[in-house]
Design an enzyme around this catalytic site. Sequence first.
Site, PDB file in Angstrom:
ATOM      1  N   ALA A  50       0.821  -1.212   0.000  1.00  0.00           N
ATOM      2  CA  ALA A  50       0.000   0.000   0.000  1.00  0.00           C
ATOM      3  C   ALA A  50       0.858   1.266   0.000  1.00  0.00           C
ATOM      4  CB  ALA A  50      -0.922  -0.021   1.213  1.00  0.00           C
ATOM      5  N   CYS A  79      16.033   8.011  16.202  1.00  0.00           N
ATOM      6  CA  CYS A  79      15.867   6.903  15.258  1.00  0.00           C
ATOM      7  C   CYS A  79      14.551   6.190  15.548  1.00  0.00           C
ATOM      8  CB  CYS A  79      17.062   5.945  15.312  1.00  0.00           C
ATOM      9  SG  CYS A  79      17.035   4.758  16.668  1.00  0.00           S
ATOM     10  N   CYS A 123      14.271   4.886  19.055  1.00  0.00           N
ATOM     11  CA  CYS A 123      14.084   5.919  20.081  1.00  0.00           C
ATOM     12  C   CYS A 123      12.597   6.021  20.441  1.00  0.00           C
ATOM     13  CB  CYS A 123      14.574   7.273  19.589  1.00  0.00           C
ATOM     14  SG  CYS A 123      16.354   7.410  19.439  1.00  0.00           S
ATOM     15  N   CYS A 135      -3.050  -3.821   9.633  1.00  0.00           N
ATOM     16  CA  CYS A 135      -4.033  -3.655   8.561  1.00  0.00           C
ATOM     17  C   CYS A 135      -4.965  -4.845   8.462  1.00  0.00           C
ATOM     18  CB  CYS A 135      -3.322  -3.488   7.232  1.00  0.00           C
ATOM     19  SG  CYS A 135      -2.590  -1.886   7.094  1.00  0.00           S
TER      20      CYS A 135
HETATM   21 ZN   LIG Z   1      17.683   5.786  18.594  1.00  0.00          ZN
END
Ligand SMILES: [Zn+2]
Length: 344
Positions: free
Chosen positions: A39, A171, A174, A188
């Site tokens: 998708a 990131c 995180c 989904c």
């Molecule tokens: Zn990180």
Amino acid sequence: MTTNKDFSRYLRQTIFPGIGQTGQQKLSEARVVIIGCGATGTVIANHLARAGVGHLIIADRDFVELNNLQRQLLFDEQDLVQNLPKAVAAERKLRAVNSDIEVQGLATDVNAENIESLIEGATVVLDGTDNFETRYILNDACLKHKIPWIYTGAVATYGMSQTIIPGQTACFRCYFEDVPPPGTSATCDTAGVVGPVVAAIASVSATEAIKLMVGQGDLNRGIIHFDVWYNTFEQFESSGPREDCPACQQGNFEFLNQEKGGQAVSLCGRNAIQIRQPGAGQLPLSELADRLSRVGNVTARNDYLLRFSVDDYEITLFADARAIIKGTEDETVARGLYAKYVGV
Ligand SMILES: [Zn+2]
């Protein structure tokens, strides 16, 4: 920067000062890898091919199915008739859209073993997958090689996008510290998804990629989250990387090094298992088709895959020795079927 290239087909974006001829030149030199072409991946690939990204690599392990057509904008009923892998169908479609660029579709599973060679030299990598495990591997690999990547997620009527620039932004880990336990996060397949939300959030991510490539515009340094059903649009600002993040702060690439996670085998609520056979080489699909037609019903056969049904199972074999086995969510059963009909 001067160029002799004819960029007239991109006129509508080159007259926009944020891109211009200089930005167009950068796009034409860029190398973008899209991991997963469902998708979100089809929308991203479509935008970037039309925008003139010079080198587009699209990796996907699956084949086109009828219920994909509701939201996967690159595919049509002919792809179904031809039983095409998504990567092959996407490559054909995008070549027809823009013959000025290089498009390479790879019908392959993306995993810890092959991701580093796949993303080598990429300007930016985009997530078009539907699963957390591949995203963690992608996060590790992109941090390790200092390649920016963009996460895109869409479920039901909401979508999320995060732009990750190694050494600058937070990131993926995180925010999403660990893989959610099975059954705890909406997917989904359990919550459904409304087509336009996918296109909306994937378009945000594609724009982030364009901004990164041309070096203009304001990048999303937090998380963009919106729900098109309830009209909520938010951008969560990030306070930067999480201090104790194992991936971007400590450099522990636990998913890439396969200390965490396993072989992603169960296919997101589809009552199907993927079996991988790393190092098995290419399957002799013609020979197998002859053999399997004696024990089951061969329903599809082309250069890329062979599909047959036996008992209550539908088994699709790819040239790279992978199989997608429908009709079970039990890995042991699936491995047993693979051993029985294909050999180990
Ligand atoms: Zn990180």
